[in-house]
Write a protein that holds these residues in place. Structure first.
Motif, PDB file in Angstrom:
ATOM      1  N   ALA A  57       0.823  -1.206   0.000  1.00  0.00           N
ATOM      2  CA  ALA A  57       0.000   0.000   0.000  1.00  0.00           C
ATOM      3  C   ALA A  57       0.857   1.256   0.000  1.00  0.00           C
ATOM      4  N   ALA A  58       1.991   1.203   0.702  1.00  0.00           N
ATOM      5  CA  ALA A  58       2.873   2.370   0.798  1.00  0.00           C
ATOM      6  C   ALA A  58       3.917   2.392  -0.311  1.00  0.00           C
ATOM      7  N   ASP A  59       3.849   1.428  -1.224  1.00  0.00           N
ATOM      8  CA  ASP A  59       4.780   1.330  -2.342  1.00  0.00           C
ATOM      9  C   ASP A  59       6.232   1.234  -1.854  1.00  0.00           C
ATOM     10  N   GLU A  60       6.443   0.498  -0.762  1.00  0.00           N
ATOM     11  CA  GLU A  60       7.794   0.262  -0.259  1.00  0.00           C
ATOM     12  C   GLU A  60       8.485  -0.797  -1.123  1.00  0.00           C
ATOM     13  N   PRO A  61       9.815  -0.721  -1.242  1.00  0.00           N
ATOM     14  CA  PRO A  61      10.547  -1.659  -2.113  1.00  0.00           C
ATOM     15  C   PRO A  61      10.624  -3.065  -1.510  1.00  0.00           C
ATOM     16  N   LEU A  62       9.845  -3.980  -2.029  1.00  0.00           N
ATOM     17  CA  LEU A  62       9.881  -5.383  -1.617  1.00  0.00           C
ATOM     18  C   LEU A  62      10.628  -6.149  -2.700  1.00  0.00           C
ATOM     19  N   VAL A  63      11.837  -6.604  -2.378  1.00  0.00           N
ATOM     20  CA  VAL A  63      12.768  -7.097  -3.391  1.00  0.00           C
ATOM     21  C   VAL A  63      12.387  -8.466  -3.935  1.00  0.00           C
ATOM     22  N   GLY A  64      11.976  -9.391  -3.051  1.00  0.00           N
ATOM     23  CA  GLY A  64      11.681 -10.732  -3.535  1.00  0.00           C
ATOM     24  C   GLY A  64      11.410 -11.688  -2.400  1.00  0.00           C
ATOM     25  N   LYS A  86       7.197 -22.636  -9.032  1.00  0.00           N
ATOM     26  CA  LYS A  86       6.018 -22.431  -9.878  1.00  0.00           C
ATOM     27  C   LYS A  86       4.773 -22.203  -9.032  1.00  0.00           C
ATOM     28  N   GLU A  87       4.577 -23.012  -7.995  1.00  0.00           N
ATOM     29  CA  GLU A  87       3.372 -22.909  -7.177  1.00  0.00           C
ATOM     30  C   GLU A  87       3.331 -21.606  -6.383  1.00  0.00           C
ATOM     31  N   LEU A  88       4.482 -21.180  -5.866  1.00  0.00           N
ATOM     32  CA  LEU A  88       4.499 -19.925  -5.121  1.00  0.00           C
ATOM     33  C   LEU A  88       4.385 -18.724  -6.053  1.00  0.00           C
ATOM     34  N   SER A  89       4.904 -18.856  -7.273  1.00  0.00           N
ATOM     35  CA  SER A  89       4.786 -17.771  -8.249  1.00  0.00           C
ATOM     36  C   SER A  89       3.333 -17.492  -8.600  1.00  0.00           C
ATOM     37  N   ALA A  90       2.496 -18.506  -8.473  1.00  0.00           N
ATOM     38  CA  ALA A  90       1.071 -18.321  -8.749  1.00  0.00           C
ATOM     39  C   ALA A  90       0.377 -17.513  -7.649  1.00  0.00           C
ATOM     40  N   LEU A  91       1.048 -17.368  -6.502  1.00  0.00           N
ATOM     41  CA  LEU A  91       0.450 -16.660  -5.360  1.00  0.00           C
ATOM     42  C   LEU A  91       1.062 -15.291  -5.128  1.00  0.00           C
ATOM     43  N   THR A  92       2.166 -14.980  -5.806  1.00  0.00           N
ATOM     44  CA  THR A  92       2.827 -13.690  -5.643  1.00  0.00           C
ATOM     45  C   THR A  92       3.558 -13.343  -6.923  1.00  0.00           C
ATOM     46  N   ASP A  93       3.693 -12.039  -7.173  1.00  0.00           N
ATOM     47  CA  ASP A  93       4.452 -11.615  -8.358  1.00  0.00           C
ATOM     48  C   ASP A  93       5.905 -11.320  -8.021  1.00  0.00           C
ATOM     49  N   LEU A  94       6.329 -11.673  -6.825  1.00  0.00           N
ATOM     50  CA  LEU A  94       7.711 -11.462  -6.423  1.00  0.00           C
ATOM     51  C   LEU A  94       8.644 -12.435  -7.144  1.00  0.00           C
ATOM     52  N   GLN A  95       9.864 -11.984  -7.393  1.00  0.00           N
ATOM     53  CA  GLN A  95      10.885 -12.892  -7.906  1.00  0.00           C
ATOM     54  C   GLN A  95      11.275 -13.841  -6.778  1.00  0.00           C
ATOM     55  N   ILE A  96      11.516 -15.107  -7.122  1.00  0.00           N
ATOM     56  CA  ILE A  96      11.728 -16.143  -6.113  1.00  0.00           C
ATOM     57  C   ILE A  96      13.102 -16.782  -6.292  1.00  0.00           C
ATOM     58  N   TRP A  97      13.785 -16.970  -5.160  1.00  0.00           N
ATOM     59  CA  TRP A  97      15.064 -17.685  -5.137  1.00  0.00           C
ATOM     60  C   TRP A  97      14.910 -18.920  -4.257  1.00  0.00           C
ATOM     61  N   ILE A  98      15.438 -20.046  -4.707  1.00  0.00           N
ATOM     62  CA  ILE A  98      15.346 -21.311  -3.974  1.00  0.00           C
ATOM     63  C   ILE A  98      16.740 -21.716  -3.496  1.00  0.00           C
ATOM     64  N   CYS A  99      16.817 -22.218  -2.269  1.00  0.00           N
ATOM     65  CA  CYS A  99      18.111 -22.598  -1.712  1.00  0.00           C
ATOM     66  C   CYS A  99      17.930 -23.740  -0.733  1.00  0.00           C
ATOM     67  N   LEU A 111      18.415 -13.988   0.686  1.00  0.00           N
ATOM     68  CA  LEU A 111      18.801 -14.354  -0.677  1.00  0.00           C
ATOM     69  C   LEU A 111      18.462 -13.271  -1.705  1.00  0.00           C
ATOM     70  N   PRO A 112      17.234 -12.722  -1.720  1.00  0.00           N
ATOM     71  CA  PRO A 112      16.949 -11.655  -2.697  1.00  0.00           C
ATOM     72  C   PRO A 112      17.832 -10.431  -2.500  1.00  0.00           C
ATOM     73  N   LEU A 113      18.118 -10.073  -1.244  1.00  0.00           N
ATOM     74  CA  LEU A 113      18.973  -8.923  -0.985  1.00  0.00           C
ATOM     75  C   LEU A 113      20.397  -9.188  -1.457  1.00  0.00           C
ATOM     76  N   MET A 114      20.881 -10.429  -1.237  1.00  0.00           N
ATOM     77  CA  MET A 114      22.223 -10.782  -1.697  1.00  0.00           C
ATOM     78  C   MET A 114      22.323 -10.688  -3.211  1.00  0.00           C
ATOM     79  N   GLN A 115      21.298 -11.162  -3.895  1.00  0.00           N
ATOM     80  CA  GLN A 115      21.324 -11.162  -5.355  1.00  0.00           C
ATOM     81  C   GLN A 115      21.183  -9.759  -5.926  1.00  0.00           C
ATOM     82  N   GLN A 116      20.356  -8.930  -5.306  1.00  0.00           N
ATOM     83  CA  GLN A 116      20.110  -7.592  -5.835  1.00  0.00           C
ATOM     84  C   GLN A 116      21.185  -6.588  -5.440  1.00  0.00           C
ATOM     85  N   TYR A 117      21.738  -6.753  -4.220  1.00  0.00           N
ATOM     86  CA  TYR A 117      22.609  -5.700  -3.697  1.00  0.00           C
ATOM     87  C   TYR A 117      23.978  -6.193  -3.231  1.00  0.00           C
TER      88      TYR A 117
END
Length: 403
Positions: free
Chosen positions: A148-155, A188-201, A386-392
């Motif tokens: 709602a506040a348009d805060e940066p949610l990386v993944g 794939k299943e979690l991508s159907a529930l969110t538009d966030l980029q996903i990393w698996i580990c 993981l998303p923070l490591m990949q992005q930043y």
């Protein structure tokens, strides 16, 4: 996730083009601030080897986009006061999901690794259906105000034991329930529930990532990481970067061959003798379960009759595994953590140190053995990182120089 896809993501921000060089230098400065907490422009200039002018441009750019903040001026005895810079906690947010053998956990963290919100659910054994129900319930609650506040949610980072369907017998789970994981595509299943980029580990690798990214200061950027959960796992950090190997199996310490504590002439895999599953088996034989540990004090003192021999039985197998790993990699340090109270981890490290001291070390450099930082939260926190490591973050080809 394919290895080619992962390698492509890791190369993001690198290369010879101006945009890639700028992105890499930005990541380098952010990584240094994460490592040291606060640094002035002069300190960042020395650490990166960049010119003072280039460094000033980077710092101003990162300040303007809201990733770093100015700290309080430092006043020394000589010269003008310097202004340190630090990461801005609200600069970015990330989600971490841990799929455990007995629980699901979802964390929302900020840019410096503070846990802002969390949700946890225990289970007798994990199922895909249970996972999706848990994620649907927790996802919106954790991120609704950020969106709602348009805060940066990386993944979204996801940590789980690979090949979960193999653990049905150990977890007392019906084969029909656990076999559902074999054809379940988590991404794939979690991508159907969110538009966030996903990393698996892998979950143990994620725990290692948490230590590397959000852990206390360590003497060396190279270490072997041991995580004692339901089953033992681990990870390797080299030059301040997580090393997974060509097939993603680097740090698979559970597969290492060690002497059996029950019969030293026998050789077994470390996973058989240095896991909480072995403690649970001993407790079940006396009519108790791990739930008793969760309900007891933070020291597990009420279960000392089980805990003491369990720690004792692990000391020599862990010592052999540590020495062999460091003989091969020359990492210089072992970090031990686990899904247990910090006091138990400290006892385990103390016993492990004594066992290493009793073994021959000819031809090897001394190494330190230290406790980890995050305990039971390590796997979920590492997933969120993981998303923070990949992005930043920067990868293994680091440009840092000593400050």
């Amino acid at each position: 996730m394919s290895q080619d896809k992962e390698r492509a993501r890791q190369k993001k921000g690198r290369g010879s083009g101006p945009a890639n060089v700028r992105a890499y230098n930005d990541r380098l400065v952010l990584s240094l601030l994460r490592q040291h907490g606060e640094l002035s422009k002069a300190e960042l200039t020395r650490a990166t080897g960049l010119s003072a002018q280039s460094l000033s441009v980077i710092v101003e750019r990162l300040t303007q986009v809201g990733l770093i903040d100015r700290g309080e001026k430092r006043r020394g005895k000589i010269g003008q006061p310097s202004t340190p810079y630090k990461l801005r906690a609200d600069g970015a947010f990330s989600l971490g999901l841990k799929i455990g053998r007995r629980s699901f956990e979802l964390l929302l963290i900020d840019f410096v690794g503070n846990i802002r919100r969390s949700l946890r659910q225990t289970c007798d054994y994990p199922t895909p259906e249970g996972l999706l129900t848990f994620f649907k319930r927790g996802y919106q609650g954790l991120v609704s105000d950020l969106v709602a506040a348009d805060e940066p949610l990386v993944g979204l980072g996801v940590a789980l034991p690979f090949q979960l369907w193999q653990w049905g017998e150990v977890l007392n789970a019906p084969e029909s329930e656990m076999s559902a994981w074999r054809d379940f595509d988590v991404e794939k299943e979690l991508s159907a529930l969110t538009d966030l980029q996903i990393w698996i580990c892998n979950d143990a690798t994620a725990a290692c990532a948490a230590e590397l990214f959000f852990g206390k200061a360590v003497p060396s950027p190279n270490f072997l990481y041991l995580y004692v959960g339901t089953f033992i796992g681990g990870g390797i950090a080299i030059n301040g970067a997580l090393y997974e190997g060509p097939s993603g199996n680097a740090g698979a310490v559970g597969s290492m061959l060690v002497p059996s504590p029950d019969k030293p002439s026998d050789v077994v895999q470390l996973i058989e003798v240095a896991s909480m599953n072995r403690l649970e088996q001993a407790m079940q034989a006396s009519g108790e379960t791990l739930e008793t540990l969760e309900q007891s004090s933070s020291s597990w003192s009420q279960q000392e009759v089980f805990v003491a021999p369990w720690i004792q039985s692990m000391r020599m197998p862990l010592a052999c595994a540590s020495i062999n790993a460091l003989a091969a990699m020359d990492l210089g340090q072992v970090i031990v953590d686990g899904a247990m109270p910090s006091s138990i981890v400290e006892r385990l490290v103390e016993d492990l140190s004594k066992a290493v001291g009793d073994l021959p070390m000819e031809g090897l450099s001394p190494f330190s053995i230290n406790t980890g930082t995050h305990g039971a939260l390590a796997r979920a926190l590492g997933a969120a990182g993981l998303p923070l490591m990949q992005q930043y973050g920067v990868d293994g080809d680091r440009l840092q120089r000593p400050i």
